[in-house]
Design a protein around this motif. Structure first.
Motif, short mmCIF file in Angstrom:
data_model
loop_
_atom_site.label_atom_id
_atom_site.label_comp_id
_atom_site.label_asym_id
_atom_site.label_seq_id
_atom_site.Cartn_x
_atom_site.Cartn_y
_atom_site.Cartn_z
N TYR A 198 3.01 -117.32 -33.57
CA TYR A 198 3.75 -118.56 -33.32
C TYR A 198 4.63 -118.85 -34.55
CZ TYR A 198 4.03 -123.77 -32.78
OH TYR A 198 4.43 -125.07 -32.68
N VAL A 199 5.94 -118.80 -34.34
CA VAL A 199 6.88 -119.04 -35.44
C VAL A 199 7.95 -120.03 -34.97
CG1 VAL A 199 8.57 -117.99 -37.02
CG2 VAL A 199 6.53 -116.70 -36.35
N MET A 200 8.30 -120.97 -35.82
CA MET A 200 9.45 -121.83 -35.52
C MET A 200 10.34 -121.99 -36.73
SD MET A 200 8.42 -124.96 -32.97
CE MET A 200 10.00 -125.44 -32.28
N GLN A 201 11.62 -121.98 -36.47
CA GLN A 201 12.60 -122.24 -37.52
C GLN A 201 12.92 -123.73 -37.55
OE1 GLN A 201 15.80 -119.41 -37.85
NE2 GLN A 201 17.28 -120.99 -38.43
N GLY A 202 13.24 -124.22 -38.74
CA GLY A 202 13.67 -125.61 -38.85
C GLY A 202 14.56 -125.77 -40.07
N ASP A 203 15.46 -126.75 -40.03
CA ASP A 203 16.33 -127.02 -41.18
C ASP A 203 15.95 -128.37 -41.79
OD1 ASP A 203 17.64 -126.68 -38.44
OD2 ASP A 203 18.84 -128.36 -39.16
N PHE A 204 15.99 -128.41 -43.13
CA PHE A 204 15.55 -129.60 -43.87
C PHE A 204 16.64 -130.08 -44.82
CE2 PHE A 204 11.64 -127.85 -42.32
CZ PHE A 204 10.82 -128.95 -42.10
N TYR A 205 16.65 -131.39 -45.04
CA TYR A 205 17.71 -132.05 -45.81
C TYR A 205 17.07 -132.94 -46.87
CZ TYR A 205 20.04 -130.31 -41.72
OH TYR A 205 20.48 -129.47 -40.74
N THR A 206 17.27 -132.60 -48.14
CA THR A 206 16.61 -133.34 -49.22
C THR A 206 17.63 -134.01 -50.12
OG1 THR A 206 16.53 -131.26 -50.45
CG2 THR A 206 14.54 -131.89 -49.26
N LYS A 207 17.19 -135.14 -50.71
CA LYS A 207 18.07 -135.87 -51.65
C LYS A 207 18.53 -134.95 -52.76
CE LYS A 207 18.43 -140.09 -50.18
NZ LYS A 207 19.68 -140.19 -49.43
N GLY A 208 17.58 -134.23 -53.35
CA GLY A 208 17.93 -133.30 -54.42
C GLY A 208 18.47 -132.00 -53.84
N ALA A 209 19.15 -131.24 -54.67
CA ALA A 209 19.67 -129.95 -54.23
C ALA A 209 18.50 -128.99 -53.98
CB ALA A 209 20.59 -129.38 -55.29
N ASN A 210 18.80 -127.89 -53.32
CA ASN A 210 17.80 -126.87 -53.08
C ASN A 210 17.10 -126.49 -54.38
OD1 ASN A 210 16.87 -124.05 -53.14
ND2 ASN A 210 17.51 -124.04 -51.01
N GLY A 211 15.78 -126.55 -54.37
CA GLY A 211 15.01 -126.15 -55.54
C GLY A 211 14.77 -127.27 -56.55
N GLU A 212 15.44 -128.40 -56.40
CA GLU A 212 15.23 -129.50 -57.34
C GLU A 212 13.80 -130.01 -57.20
OE1 GLU A 212 18.68 -132.01 -57.83
OE2 GLU A 212 17.37 -133.73 -58.22
N ARG A 213 13.12 -130.09 -58.34
CA ARG A 213 11.68 -130.30 -58.32
C ARG A 213 11.30 -131.75 -58.01
NH1 ARG A 213 9.42 -125.76 -60.35
NH2 ARG A 213 7.43 -126.66 -60.91
N GLY A 214 10.01 -131.90 -57.69
CA GLY A 214 9.50 -133.24 -57.44
C GLY A 214 9.40 -133.54 -55.95
N LEU A 215 8.99 -134.77 -55.66
CA LEU A 215 8.90 -135.21 -54.27
C LEU A 215 10.30 -135.54 -53.79
CD1 LEU A 215 7.19 -136.06 -51.78
CD2 LEU A 215 7.01 -138.33 -52.82
N GLN A 216 10.76 -134.84 -52.79
CA GLN A 216 12.12 -135.01 -52.30
C GLN A 216 12.14 -135.86 -51.04
OE1 GLN A 216 15.01 -134.12 -53.66
NE2 GLN A 216 13.94 -133.32 -55.46
N ALA A 217 13.03 -136.84 -51.03
CA ALA A 217 13.18 -137.69 -49.84
C ALA A 217 14.17 -137.04 -48.88
CB ALA A 217 13.68 -139.07 -50.26
N PHE A 218 14.07 -137.44 -47.63
CA PHE A 218 15.01 -137.01 -46.59
C PHE A 218 16.41 -137.57 -46.89
CE2 PHE A 218 17.04 -138.46 -42.58
CZ PHE A 218 17.35 -137.22 -42.05
N ASP A 219 17.44 -136.78 -46.69
CA ASP A 219 18.82 -137.22 -46.92
C ASP A 219 19.57 -137.31 -45.60
OD1 ASP A 219 21.67 -137.22 -47.45
OD2 ASP A 219 21.16 -136.76 -49.53
N MET A 220 19.78 -138.54 -45.14
CA MET A 220 20.41 -138.77 -43.84
C MET A 220 21.84 -138.23 -43.80
SD MET A 220 19.67 -140.03 -40.90
CE MET A 220 20.17 -140.96 -39.49
N GLN A 221 22.58 -138.44 -44.89
CA GLN A 221 23.99 -138.03 -44.86
C GLN A 221 24.12 -136.51 -44.75
OE1 GLN A 221 26.46 -140.34 -44.48
NE2 GLN A 221 27.50 -138.45 -43.87
N LYS A 222 23.29 -135.78 -45.52
CA LYS A 222 23.32 -134.32 -45.42
C LYS A 222 22.94 -133.88 -44.00
CE LYS A 222 22.16 -132.97 -50.18
NZ LYS A 222 21.04 -132.41 -50.97
N ALA A 223 21.98 -134.58 -43.40
CA ALA A 223 21.56 -134.21 -42.04
C ALA A 223 22.70 -134.44 -41.06
CB ALA A 223 20.33 -135.02 -41.64
#
Ligand code: CU
Length: 488
Positions: A198-223
């Motif tokens: 069972y495999v599913m692909q998904g795309d994610f949008y974070t406040k920080g850039a890819n790889g930016e450390r820490g707890l990342q919030a969802f970024d509505m504008q990027k989405a």
């Protein structure tokens, strides 16, 4: 008279047309009554569905009769790891991304109970694409934290279907991981294979850039811009590599139930080093053979099957290839067994894609650790912090401009209820609120859960709300919040 000489030819044409017509009719009548039969199919007995987290799937239905199938699924909002050093609050069906796999057969009567864990912050629901009915069940399953909802449906069409949360803002709920697969097997079951995953692909949008450390919030504008920071299999970078890699032995036939939760991107699903012997196109009944790459729509699925002939590591990718090597859409299937030089005799080197694939390449991060909030922030600081708290905690219900959702979540913009009483507003944030209230002349009866925020965060988010969208420009201090917290 002339016509007579052509008659035999005409007869042949007629006969051919008749045969074609009958064949078409036969294939139609083969399809249509199946759905009808499923509707009238009697059920014998009742069982509780065994749900699995990815990459596992429940055992095949085989030749079992149609039954009443009890499905109990719990929604959990929980912190998880997106990639090394990067955390994310996932919203999940059953504690995993993708959510628990549901396996049914055509004609089953599914009694579905969706429970929303009391610690969750938001209401949710479920829309199963396998459901014939309004909203795919969404309208019947909208459930607040600490509550559960039950609805029933009959599985009429065999196939592999996506399910997802359909609570506003829908895109955000899906982007946070609220999707999974439900398989409706045909009568008699799918042909047996050696390994199923069972495999599913998904795309994610974070406040920080890819790889930016820490707890990342969802970024509505990027989405909204469809500018994904992460594109991954099974909810995270390296969700299917290393210890998480899939496995098979030479000679085995592998079936992957492959879905795409999106929310935005379609997947050009490909396995480097293999050819799909069979693809159940879009998860339906049509089978294509000898396929290199199959397109999985957002909100769609496919079943792919292939026999593995030689040992080595097969690499699962979205062949929109920067997603694979730079955003995470890369998984592995390790095949062990005897070499077969008739099939392949090149150098075998496991981990050939590891230098890029195991980690995401990023530019040096300028992120600094979040400093501990001081005792009392300036107005500007409160507005700043308040905005980010609002975006993480409040805006899913109250919406980006505080406009609320008509009939469901009250507005905060120009809201008389909010502006009339600041202590009451602090109490609502601290302790939650349920039951009927009237805001700007409209009655609302939803549930707002108690928020786990510091005094400074509560003061900041309320100051932000009061100083935006035509509100009274009140300032709330952490001392005020502290005194309300201690009041009870
Ligand atoms: Cu949801």
């Amino acid at each position: 008279m002339k016509n007579i000489s052509f008659k035999p030819l005409k007869d042949i044409k007629r006969a051919t047309l008749l045969v074609l017509f009958l064949v078409t009719l036969a294939s139609c009548s083969d399809d249509k009554p199946k759905t009808k039969n499923a509707k009238d199919m009697l059920i014998t007995g009742q069982i509780t569905a065994d749900l699995t987290s990815p990459p596992k799937v429940p055992v095949p239905i085989g030749d079992r009769k149609a039954k009443k199938l009890i499905v109990n699924m719990e929604i959990l909002e929980q912190e998880g790891t997106m990639t090394d050093g990067v955390k994310y609050i996932y919203w999940t069906f059953g504690g995993s991304v993708p959510g628990s796999f549901i396996r049914t057969r055509v004609g089953d009567e599914v009694e579905f109970t969706l429970s929303n864990h009391p610690d969750n912050k938001l209401p949710h629901n479920i829309d199963l694409h396998a459901v014939t009915g309004p909203g795919g069940g969404a309208e019947s399953s909208f459930v607040a934290p600490g509550h559960e909802k039950t609805f029933s449906f009959k599985t009429l069409n065999p196939g592999l279907y996506v399910y997802h949360c359909a609570t506003a803002p829908v895109g955000m709920h899906i982007a946070n991981g609220m999707y999974g697969l439900i398989l409706v097997e045909p009568e008699g079951g799918l042909p047996p294979v050696d390994k199923e995953y069972y495999v599913m692909q998904g795309d994610f949008y974070t406040k920080g850039a890819n790889g930016e450390r820490g707890l990342q919030a969802f970024d509505m504008q990027k989405a909204v811009n469809e500018d994904a920071d992460y594109v991954v299999f099974n909810g995270k970078v390296n969700g299917l590599t290393g210890d998480n890699a899939l496995t098979a032995n030479v000679g085995e036939t592998v079936r992957i139930f492959m879905g795409n939760g999106g929310p935005n991107l379609v997947s050009s699903f490909h396995v480097i080093g293999e050819i799909f012997d069979r693809v159940f196109v879009e998860g339906g009944t049509l089978v294509n053979k000898n396929v290199q790459t199959t397109l999985i729509p957002a909100g769609g699925a496919a079943m792919v099957e292939f026999q593995v002939d030689v040992p080595g590591t097969l690499v699962l990718v979205d062949h929109s290839i920067f997603r694979a090597f730079n955003k995470g859409a890369l998984g592995m299937l390790k095949v062990s067994g005897e070499e077969d030089e008739k099939v392949y005799s090149g150098t075998q080197m496991e981990g050939i894609y590891l230098p890029e694939g195991s980690g995401i390449q990023t530019m040096p991060s300028t992120a600094t650790a979040k400093e501990e909030a001081p005792q009392e922030l300036s107005l500007a600081e409160r507005l700043n912090l308040g905005k980010s708290v609002y975006q993480q905690t409040c805006f899913a219900c109250h919406q980006p401009e505080g406009q609320g959702i008509p009939g469901i979540f009250p507005p905060l913009a120009k809201a008389d209820y909010l502006n009339a009483d600041v202590d009451r507003a602090i109490d609502v944030v601290l302790h939650g609120k349920s039951g009927e209230i009237t805001v700007n002349g409209t009655k609302y009866n939803s549930v707002m859960t108690k928020q786990t925020l510091t005094d400074t965060e509560v003061a900041s988010v309320l100051t932000f709300v009061y100083n935006n969208w035509g509100n009274s420009k009140k300032e709330v201090t952490s001392a005020m919040v502290k005194s309300r917290r201690n009041a009870k």
